[in-house]
Enzyme design. Structure first.
Site, mmCIF file in Angstrom:
data_model
loop_
_atom_site.group_PDB
_atom_site.id
_atom_site.type_symbol
_atom_site.label_atom_id
_atom_site.label_comp_id
_atom_site.label_asym_id
_atom_site.label_seq_id
_atom_site.Cartn_x
_atom_site.Cartn_y
_atom_site.Cartn_z
ATOM 1 N N ARG A 18 24.076 57.779 39.437
ATOM 2 C CA ARG A 18 24.120 56.345 39.733
ATOM 3 C C ARG A 18 24.123 55.501 38.466
ATOM 4 O O ARG A 18 24.649 54.385 38.468
ATOM 5 C CB ARG A 18 22.922 55.951 40.608
ATOM 6 C CG ARG A 18 22.967 56.531 42.015
ATOM 7 C CD ARG A 18 21.750 56.108 42.808
ATOM 8 N NE ARG A 18 21.672 54.655 42.946
ATOM 9 C CZ ARG A 18 20.611 54.015 43.454
ATOM 10 N NH1 ARG A 18 19.553 54.718 43.855
ATOM 11 N NH2 ARG A 18 20.599 52.707 43.540
ATOM 12 N N TYR A 51 30.678 39.210 40.837
ATOM 13 C CA TYR A 51 30.044 37.904 40.672
ATOM 14 C C TYR A 51 28.726 38.066 39.918
ATOM 15 O O TYR A 51 28.047 39.079 40.047
ATOM 16 C CB TYR A 51 29.795 37.213 42.018
ATOM 17 C CG TYR A 51 28.910 37.976 42.979
ATOM 18 C CD1 TYR A 51 27.537 37.742 43.046
ATOM 19 C CD2 TYR A 51 29.452 38.930 43.841
ATOM 20 C CE1 TYR A 51 26.733 38.431 43.938
ATOM 21 C CE2 TYR A 51 28.655 39.628 44.729
ATOM 22 C CZ TYR A 51 27.297 39.378 44.771
ATOM 23 O OH TYR A 51 26.506 40.078 45.657
ATOM 24 N N PRO A 52 28.350 37.068 39.118
ATOM 25 C CA PRO A 52 27.039 37.070 38.482
ATOM 26 C C PRO A 52 26.041 36.308 39.333
ATOM 27 O O PRO A 52 26.416 35.486 40.184
ATOM 28 C CB PRO A 52 27.302 36.337 37.163
ATOM 29 C CG PRO A 52 28.371 35.352 37.518
ATOM 30 C CD PRO A 52 29.222 36.009 38.585
ATOM 31 N N MET A 53 24.739 36.548 39.096
ATOM 32 C CA MET A 53 23.720 35.862 39.868
ATOM 33 C C MET A 53 22.413 35.758 39.089
ATOM 34 O O MET A 53 22.184 36.491 38.131
ATOM 35 C CB MET A 53 23.479 36.572 41.199
ATOM 36 C CG MET A 53 22.939 37.980 41.085
ATOM 37 S SD MET A 53 22.474 38.653 42.693
ATOM 38 C CE MET A 53 21.129 37.554 43.147
ATOM 39 N N ASP A 54 21.589 34.822 39.523
ATOM 40 C CA ASP A 54 20.241 34.622 38.986
ATOM 41 C C ASP A 54 19.234 34.644 40.125
ATOM 42 O O ASP A 54 19.598 34.508 41.300
ATOM 43 C CB ASP A 54 20.119 33.242 38.313
ATOM 44 C CG ASP A 54 20.725 33.187 36.927
ATOM 45 O OD1 ASP A 54 21.050 34.251 36.364
ATOM 46 O OD2 ASP A 54 20.883 32.068 36.415
ATOM 47 N N HIS A 105 15.605 43.385 51.247
ATOM 48 C CA HIS A 105 16.951 43.002 50.810
ATOM 49 C C HIS A 105 17.860 44.226 50.739
ATOM 50 O O HIS A 105 19.019 44.180 51.161
ATOM 51 C CB HIS A 105 16.840 42.334 49.437
ATOM 52 C CG HIS A 105 18.131 41.814 48.900
ATOM 53 N ND1 HIS A 105 18.815 40.749 49.446
ATOM 54 C CD2 HIS A 105 18.870 42.211 47.832
ATOM 55 C CE1 HIS A 105 19.908 40.518 48.750
ATOM 56 N NE2 HIS A 105 19.977 41.385 47.761
ATOM 57 N N GLN A 117 28.482 49.539 45.769
ATOM 58 C CA GLN A 117 27.877 48.456 45.007
ATOM 59 C C GLN A 117 27.311 48.986 43.699
ATOM 60 O O GLN A 117 26.629 50.008 43.675
ATOM 61 C CB GLN A 117 26.763 47.796 45.814
ATOM 62 C CG GLN A 117 25.986 46.722 45.063
ATOM 63 C CD GLN A 117 24.896 46.112 45.902
ATOM 64 O OE1 GLN A 117 25.085 45.080 46.542
ATOM 65 N NE2 GLN A 117 23.734 46.744 45.916
ATOM 66 N N SER A 143 17.521 36.241 49.236
ATOM 67 C CA SER A 143 18.736 35.506 48.884
ATOM 68 C C SER A 143 18.665 34.054 49.338
ATOM 69 O O SER A 143 19.048 33.139 48.599
ATOM 70 C CB SER A 143 19.966 36.173 49.507
ATOM 71 O OG SER A 143 20.243 37.402 48.893
#
Length: 288
Positions: free
Chosen positions: A164, A178-181, A205, A218, A256
């Site tokens: 992995r 996509y990026p995320m915070d 989640h 993913q 989220s």
């Protein structure tokens, strides 16, 4: 007359709030715009020679044993091409950049953005167990013994999770990146929650994502200290509709709905290196 005593430095005894992670491949996303008008101005023979040179270089990068590269044709106005590179170090990522920049095709490519990160597995549940085990043994947090024990345990975990941490780039036809915070302001702050609560929410989640196993692959990458956002997310699938369904369902998950912030989304179609000339001529490669 009172006697003063020198202050003794306070020794940290609290369990760290930071969850443990294990890391694998370094990852670079490059988004490019293709200068079609300049490309069309070239004679056909010149276009074919340049495309062949780039195709050969990309084919070698696709089959690199120390981490692969993959090319995608972007959909929409944010760019025309996206290159994804998996490598064993940042230096090797930079070498991939330099290799591409040295191709004649680079004269017809204009970078629009990029994203630098590293494949990361967050270990919330394991962190709680490891911290409890060490404190039960009376080992001082942040001490040399504490650090050595954690390094040993993470080393074993990294070896067990190697597939992995150092995966091949999934062969699926579509990619969504996509990026995320995590929110850290206003009236909600993810980083102010206790470690146990963050672990509980992340477990819930993860259950949403696992319901899509077999439909989507993913890969989560960490980018804190490397780029403008905290994580990058790559979703690979043969049916792009699954991106919408998965991400929409996750919007209703508490972690989220309350704490997630998202950057721009990029969706592309996979283009094998041996079909680059076809793509540059305006024809999407056929589905494998």
């Amino acid at each position: 007359m009172s006697t003063t005593h020198p202050l003794t430095p306070k020794v940290a005894t609290e369990v760290p709030a930071v969850p443990l992670t294990t890391e694998g491949y370094s990852v670079l996303h490059q988004m490019m715009r293709f200068r079609r008008s300049a490309w069309r101005a070239l004679p056909e023979g010149g276009r074919m020679a340049i495309a062949q040179e780039a195709s050969s270089a990309l084919a070698a990068m696709e089959n690199n044993s120390r981490g692969q590269s993959a090319l995608f044709s972007l959909i929409g106005h944010k760019g025309d091409l996206m290159l994804v590179h998996f490598r064993e170090s940042f230096a090797e990522l930079n070498q991939a950049e330099l290799t591409l920049a040295n191709l004649r095709l680079s004269d017809y490519l204009e970078p629009t953005t990029s994203y630098l990160s590293i494949i990361e597995l967050g270990l919330y549940d394991s962190t709680l167990k490891i911290y409890k085990e060490l404190t039960d043994q009376g080992i001082q947090p942040h001490s040399d013994q504490w650090k050595a024990e954690i390094d040993c345990k993470l080393g074993r975990h990294s070896e067990a999770m190697r597939p992995r941490l150092f995966p091949e780039i999934p062969p699926h036809r579509y990619l969504c990146f996509y990026p995320m915070d995590r929110r850290r302001g206003e009236d909600k702050n993810w980083y102010a929650l206790p470690l146990e609560e963050r672990a509980r929410q992340m477990n819930d989640h993860g259950l949403v994502g696992r319901r899509y196993a077999g439909q989507v692959k993913q890969i989560i990458t960490g980018s804190i200290g490397f780029d403008d956002w905290e994580w990058g997310v790559d979703l690979f699938a043969d049916d792009p509709l699954v991106f919408k369904k998965l991400i929409y369902e996750m919007r209703f998950d508490h972690v989220s709905a309350v704490y997630a912030l998202f950057g721009q989304f990029y969706v592309g179609v996979r283009c094998p290196a041996n079909e680059l000339a076809k793509l540059l001529s305006g024809e999407l490669p056929t589905k494998p």
